[in-house]
Write a protein that holds these residues in place. Structure first.
Motif, PDB file in Angstrom:
ATOM      1  N   UNK A   1      21.268  17.009  37.930  1.00 36.69           N
ATOM      2  CA  UNK A   1      21.974  18.234  38.305  1.00 36.69           C
ATOM      3  C   UNK A   1      23.461  18.004  38.546  1.00 36.69           C
ATOM      4  N   UNK A   2      23.896  16.761  38.577  1.00 29.87           N
ATOM      5  CA  UNK A   2      25.301  16.455  38.833  1.00 29.87           C
ATOM      6  C   UNK A   2      26.161  16.712  37.593  1.00 29.87           C
ATOM      7  N   UNK A   3      27.408  17.062  37.815  1.00 33.82           N
ATOM      8  CA  UNK A   3      28.362  17.124  36.717  1.00 33.82           C
ATOM      9  C   UNK A   3      28.598  15.709  36.198  1.00 33.82           C
ATOM     10  N   UNK A   4      29.076  15.548  34.979  1.00 31.74           N
ATOM     11  CA  UNK A   4      29.318  14.201  34.454  1.00 31.74           C
ATOM     12  C   UNK A   4      30.193  13.339  35.368  1.00 31.74           C
ATOM     13  N   UNK A   5      31.237  13.916  35.924  1.00 27.82           N
ATOM     14  CA  UNK A   5      32.127  13.157  36.798  1.00 27.82           C
ATOM     15  C   UNK A   5      31.407  12.704  38.064  1.00 27.82           C
TER      16      UNK A   5
ATOM     17  N   UNK B   1      27.467  22.429  43.964  1.00 21.00           N
ATOM     18  CA  UNK B   1      27.587  21.129  43.316  1.00 21.00           C
ATOM     19  C   UNK B   1      28.255  20.115  44.240  1.00 21.00           C
ATOM     20  N   UNK B   2      29.312  20.532  44.904  1.00 22.01           N
ATOM     21  CA  UNK B   2      30.014  19.635  45.825  1.00 22.01           C
ATOM     22  C   UNK B   2      29.123  19.257  46.995  1.00 22.01           C
ATOM     23  N   UNK B   3      28.293  20.182  47.441  1.00 22.06           N
ATOM     24  CA  UNK B   3      27.371  19.895  48.540  1.00 22.06           C
ATOM     25  C   UNK B   3      26.336  18.863  48.122  1.00 22.06           C
ATOM     26  N   UNK B   4      25.789  19.014  46.917  1.00 21.83           N
ATOM     27  CA  UNK B   4      24.834  18.030  46.402  1.00 21.83           C
ATOM     28  C   UNK B   4      25.485  16.663  46.274  1.00 21.83           C
TER      29      UNK B   4
END
Length: 203
Positions: A114-118, A56-59
């Motif tokens: 695909x991202x988290x809400x934040x 997730x952090x990479x995206x």
């Protein structure tokens, strides 16, 4: 955002980003594993975590870098005297910048889900910042009488979609050159808001 740690990450980081970018664009974020990214780079899966805490952090880093680079490149453009010239410049810039980065563009638009809400909120803020530049051009053009449009926000979204869509079909060996496409789309952008292409500067 992930932080690169140590000399090993400094060397491997760009290769990881490049591999992830290509894999996400070809197969989709959800279908790609950290192990696949590591294999593409030629390192053990554990080595990835020297560079990024997770997929997730990479995206997010890929999207964030794409948007901040886009904003910086737009900010570096020379100032134009009229709304017509500014819209002409925006259209040509947007197409040229995005044609150079088809994988980043695909991910930036197709993987928002695909991202988290934040992370989504952070990327959306950068997208709105870029869109606001175009909306400002349109609003000022309408206020001066140079453009005829009922809703600057709607026109902004329509033009962004039209200009970005070029990345879906353009091929360097196709019938039209990049310059031809930029000129034709700049003309269409101007005509769509009731301005004549001859009112814009020559580029």
């Amino acid at each position: 955002m992930a932080r690169k740690i140590g000399s090993s990450a400094d060397i491997t980081g760009p290769r990881i980003r490049s591999a992830a970018l290509g894999l996400f664009a070809r197969h989709g974020f959800a279908a790609v594993s950290m192990r696949q990214i590591a294999a593409a780079v030629g390192v053990q899966a554990g080595a990835l975590y020297l560079y990024t805490p997770d997929k997730q952090a990479l995206l997010f880093d890929l999207m964030h870098d794409h948007m901040t680079s886009l904003l910086a490149a737009f900010a570096a453009l020379p100032a134009q005297a009229t709304p017509q010239a500014r819209l002409d410049q925006f259209a040509r810039f947007h197409i040229g910048y995005h044609l150079d980065r088809p994988e980043a563009v695909f991910i930036a638009y197709m993987e928002l889900r695909a991202l988290t809400p934040e992370n989504f909120t952070a990327i959306e803020a950068l997208r709105h910042e870029y869109e606001d530049h175009l909306q400002s051009i349109l609003t000022q053009g309408a206020a001066s009488g140079a453009f005829l449009l009922p809703d600057a926000k709607m026109a902004t979204l329509a033009l962004i979609a039209m200009l970005t869509g070029v990345t879906n079909w353009y091929r360097p060996d196709g019938r039209l050159s990049r310059e031809d496409v930029q000129s034709l789309y700049a003309e269409m952008a101007l005509r769509s808001v009731g301005a004549a292409p001859s009112d814009a500067r020559e580029i």
